[in-house]
Design an enzyme around this catalytic site. Sequence first.
Site, PDB file in Angstrom:
ATOM      1  N   SER A 185      27.931  18.787 -57.766  1.00 34.00           N
ATOM      2  CA  SER A 185      26.739  18.913 -58.601  1.00 34.00           C
ATOM      3  C   SER A 185      25.612  19.489 -57.767  1.00 34.00           C
ATOM      4  O   SER A 185      25.593  19.345 -56.534  1.00 34.00           O
ATOM      5  CB  SER A 185      26.318  17.538 -59.112  1.00 34.00           C
ATOM      6  OG  SER A 185      25.037  17.612 -59.719  1.00 34.00           O
ATOM      7  N   TYR A 231      24.223   8.285 -58.409  1.00 31.02           N
ATOM      8  CA  TYR A 231      24.937   9.503 -58.809  1.00 31.02           C
ATOM      9  C   TYR A 231      24.838  10.562 -57.710  1.00 31.02           C
ATOM     10  O   TYR A 231      25.849  11.125 -57.273  1.00 31.02           O
ATOM     11  CB  TYR A 231      24.351  10.030 -60.122  1.00 31.02           C
ATOM     12  CG  TYR A 231      24.992  11.301 -60.634  1.00 31.02           C
ATOM     13  CD1 TYR A 231      26.224  11.254 -61.300  1.00 31.02           C
ATOM     14  CD2 TYR A 231      24.385  12.546 -60.464  1.00 31.02           C
ATOM     15  CE1 TYR A 231      26.813  12.414 -61.778  1.00 31.02           C
ATOM     16  CE2 TYR A 231      24.968  13.714 -60.935  1.00 31.02           C
ATOM     17  CZ  TYR A 231      26.185  13.646 -61.594  1.00 31.02           C
ATOM     18  OH  TYR A 231      26.769  14.795 -62.062  1.00 31.02           O
TER      19      TYR A 231
HETATM   20  N1  LIG Z   1      27.109  18.239 -67.296  1.00 33.34           N
HETATM   21  C1  LIG Z   1      26.430  18.587 -66.233  1.00 33.34           C
HETATM   22  O1  LIG Z   1      25.306  19.117 -66.287  1.00 33.34           O
HETATM   23  C2  LIG Z   1      26.970  18.352 -64.886  1.00 33.34           C
HETATM   24  C3  LIG Z   1      26.225  18.781 -63.784  1.00 33.34           C
HETATM   25  C4  LIG Z   1      26.725  18.582 -62.516  1.00 33.34           C
HETATM   26  C5  LIG Z   1      27.947  17.991 -62.361  1.00 33.34           C
HETATM   27  N2  LIG Z   1      28.648  17.589 -63.441  1.00 33.34           N
HETATM   28  C6  LIG Z   1      29.932  16.944 -63.201  1.00 33.34           C
HETATM   29  O2  LIG Z   1      30.928  17.541 -63.990  1.00 33.34           O
HETATM   30  C7  LIG Z   1      31.922  16.586 -64.275  1.00 33.34           C
HETATM   31  C8  LIG Z   1      32.216  16.602 -65.765  1.00 33.34           C
HETATM   32  O3  LIG Z   1      31.063  16.278 -66.471  1.00 33.34           O
HETATM   33  P1  LIG Z   1      30.867  16.564 -68.014  1.00 33.34           P
HETATM   34  O4  LIG Z   1      29.437  16.900 -68.185  1.00 33.34           O
HETATM   35  O5  LIG Z   1      31.876  17.484 -68.534  1.00 33.34           O
HETATM   36  O6  LIG Z   1      31.061  15.091 -68.593  1.00 33.34           O
HETATM   37  P2  LIG Z   1      31.987  14.500 -69.772  1.00 33.34           P
HETATM   38  O7  LIG Z   1      31.529  13.099 -69.973  1.00 33.34           O
HETATM   39  O8  LIG Z   1      31.943  15.409 -70.945  1.00 33.34           O
HETATM   40  O9  LIG Z   1      33.412  14.503 -69.151  1.00 33.34           O
HETATM   41  C9  LIG Z   1      33.784  13.593 -68.152  1.00 33.34           C
HETATM   42  C10 LIG Z   1      35.187  13.126 -68.417  1.00 33.34           C
HETATM   43  O10 LIG Z   1      35.575  12.287 -67.348  1.00 33.34           O
HETATM   44  C11 LIG Z   1      36.318  11.223 -67.864  1.00 33.34           C
HETATM   45  N3  LIG Z   1      36.287  10.058 -66.972  1.00 33.34           N
HETATM   46  C12 LIG Z   1      35.257   9.233 -66.711  1.00 33.34           C
HETATM   47  N4  LIG Z   1      35.654   8.252 -65.890  1.00 33.34           N
HETATM   48  C13 LIG Z   1      36.948   8.455 -65.628  1.00 33.34           C
HETATM   49  C14 LIG Z   1      37.908   7.762 -64.859  1.00 33.34           C
HETATM   50  N5  LIG Z   1      37.621   6.633 -64.187  1.00 33.34           N
HETATM   51  N6  LIG Z   1      39.159   8.258 -64.804  1.00 33.34           N
HETATM   52  C15 LIG Z   1      39.468   9.379 -65.479  1.00 33.34           C
HETATM   53  N7  LIG Z   1      38.614  10.061 -66.239  1.00 33.34           N
HETATM   54  C16 LIG Z   1      37.355   9.608 -66.308  1.00 33.34           C
HETATM   55  C17 LIG Z   1      35.642  10.922 -69.187  1.00 33.34           C
HETATM   56  O11 LIG Z   1      36.506  10.193 -70.036  1.00 33.34           O
HETATM   57  C18 LIG Z   1      35.306  12.304 -69.691  1.00 33.34           C
HETATM   58  O12 LIG Z   1      36.317  12.825 -70.520  1.00 33.34           O
HETATM   59  C19 LIG Z   1      31.422  15.263 -63.747  1.00 33.34           C
HETATM   60  O13 LIG Z   1      31.968  15.017 -62.478  1.00 33.34           O
HETATM   61  C20 LIG Z   1      29.953  15.501 -63.622  1.00 33.34           C
HETATM   62  O14 LIG Z   1      29.339  14.677 -62.666  1.00 33.34           O
HETATM   63  C21 LIG Z   1      28.173  17.759 -64.697  1.00 33.34           C
END
Ligand SMILES: NC(=O)c1ccc[n+]([C@@H]2O[C@H](COP(=O)([O-])OP(=O)(O)OC[C@H]3O[C@@H](n4cnc5c(N)ncnc54)[C@H](O)[C@@H]3O)[C@@H](O)[C@H]2O)c1
Length: 678
Positions: free
Chosen positions: A555, A568
């Site tokens: 991130s 986080y």
């Molecule tokens: N959305 C953003 O702006 C953003 C920015 C930086 C980083 N990220 C990172 O991208 C990744 C995905 O984020 P997203 O926005 O698509 O979120 P999201 O919530 O849409 O997807 C995350 C997925 O991870 C799964 N998950 C959570 N805990 C879990 C576990 N213990 N075991 C297996 N699966 C698990 C959830 O069920 C979900 O389907 C994350 O690591 C997040 O930190 C997102």
Amino acid sequence: MTNPAAAALIARSNRLGADPKNTNYAGGNTSAKGTETDPVTGEPVELLWVKGSGGDLGTLTESGLAVLRLDRMRSLVDVYPGIEREDEMVAAFDYCLHGKGGAAPSIDTAMHGLVDAAHVDHLHPDSGIAIATAADGEALTKEIYGDKVVWVPWRRPGFQLGLDIAEIKAQNPQSIGCILGGHGITAWGDTSEEAEANSLWIIDTAASYIADNSKAEPFGPALDGYAALPDAERRARAAALAPTIRGIASADRPMVGHFTDADVVLDFLAAAEHPRLAALGTSCPDHFLRTKVKPLVLDLPPTASVEDSIARLHELAVAYREDYQGYYDRNAVADSPAIRGKDPLIVLVPGVGMFSFGKDKQTARVAGEFYVNAINVMRGAEGLSSYAPIDEAEKFRIEYWALEEAKLQRMPKPKPLATRVAFVTGAASGIGKATAAKLAAEGACVVIADLSLEKAQEAAAELGGSDVAVGVQVDVSDEAAVQAAVDAAVLAFGGVDLIVNNAGLSLSRSLLETTERDWDLQHDVMAKGSFLVAKATAKVMIEQQMGGDIVYISSKNSIFAGPNNVAYGAAKADQAHQVRLLAAELGEHGIKVNGVNPDGVVAGSGIFASGWGANRAAVYGVEEKDLGKFYAQRTILKREVLPDHIANAVFVLCGPELTHTTGLHIPVDAGVAAAFLR
Ligand SMILES: NC(=O)c1ccc[n+]([C@@H]2O[C@H](COP(=O)([O-])OP(=O)(O)OC[C@H]3O[C@@H](n4cnc5c(N)ncnc54)[C@H](O)[C@@H]3O)[C@@H](O)[C@H]2O)c1
Ligand SMILES: [Zn+2]
């Protein structure tokens, strides 16, 4: 409008192809002759509709038929230069096409056109091939069918075989078909119903003759210690051996794997004669083109340790490659195509099951199906007589046939991620889901691993059937669950080689509001979770010796000190440093480790939908629905970041262009100066 003869042909083909007892997948071909008005002359013209090259009878449609003018096709007999040059006749078929001609005519077109019957079926039924490959197949054919079915000694498919069968039909007006030595069956009829009934009669009569007359143990007595392992142990053993076996099958070029522990395979491997029979190899040309002439058979019982089995598999792989080189060298002639790879396509492990390989999952699965066909054939032939496949030189002529080579050369270029097996965590939602879709679109097989099995399976189903993607349940913070998910991935596609550590969640809290549980949860899922996934999958990749990629979805917050973000942001920083640590450690195995730093991906993100978005909107004083646009305005490029943009970055990191980059993070944030890497 479809000609009634062609319509009847399609319906019959679909019925015959729907039942695997009648023919192997995509095996065999069918035809019909009929009359149409020639649009050029207004006169009637006699046509031949015949299944074209490739395609499966079960799903045949009109576009899969080649359409030839019968008079011109039959005129080829007058210019046929003899068996030495029979391959030239395939090109001549193009000069017999009616209209646009439909699908490309196959090598078997001559048989269909020259045999004097309105409807002809050529099939590869296990029961019929059992008779065709029995040492005394000719005598058995007489005994089983009397004079209704005629024996045709082995001859390579082609124009001459067509002439032979036409002659046999002419000489034996009472006959309804023939057994083609070493190969399959052909049946005919004046109507479509009659041809179908004759095909089924030949197939079913052979099957019931085998059932009534086979010796009790066609594969010999049970081998001590070779009985199948109990279910759970068997799957665990298969998963433990799979990476080594996929590596062996991929020494010359990377392969996707398929595993089956069907009873038919386990029973064969538990019986005394399996080493002798496996070494004899398959016979029907269709079978061994997909399975190679013979499989690699582990010659240890399932009671041997995993370590001993792996060591022995490596020895056997060396021997297999030498043996295959010997086969090539013994049989190749000056203008033979170059050797195509020396690795086995079928690997048999007693007590455990069969691994089969191909350039994609469907090809790997079908190779396994074909070896099951071969086992059925061997059981039938050994039950009645002894199994006597066509000889090595003939197998070689088929495998390295110029026409086969031309077919391979015509294949479309594979997609950039073809043969790669991706394991994407948290792929049921948001960025992970978009990444899984991108990797699948670029040719990878994808394992969607997420907390909810149902959602993982739904996301997999959206990408296509199980040949493209499968869904598995995992809590990445639980070591045993991670191992089980990786095992499931390995059994689904033979191994893994493209890992995306994406699972995550986000709780925006100030230091004083952050509970111990908040801290632990985020570190468990992101820091520890990606460590556990990296560890379990790196073991597989190291054993495969095929290199690989691990991509972390870190991130912007891994380097940027945003507000209310201690747990986080710290977990993300941990992940980002894992990228560098593992890049340094795994490089010697050809495994690249890189990361993507997204920011502000609101659309599709579960993280944003479940509170984080509302919180952020409140912090910034905007409406939640406008958060994406708000973030866009904060960026240098003033663009909103979508899940697809992250997915594209993952593809670039593990795709064919960025082969010399490891330990890198790519920001995908539309430009945030405070998060520039330096
Ligand atoms: N959305 C953003 O702006 C953003 C920015 C930086 C980083 N990220 C990172 O991208 C990744 C995905 O984020 P997203 O926005 O698509 O979120 P999201 O919530 O849409 O997807 C995350 C997925 O991870 C799964 N998950 C959570 N805990 C879990 C576990 N213990 N075991 C297996 N699966 C698990 C959830 O069920 C979900 O389907 C994350 O690591 C997040 O930190 C997102
Ligand atoms: Zn055939």
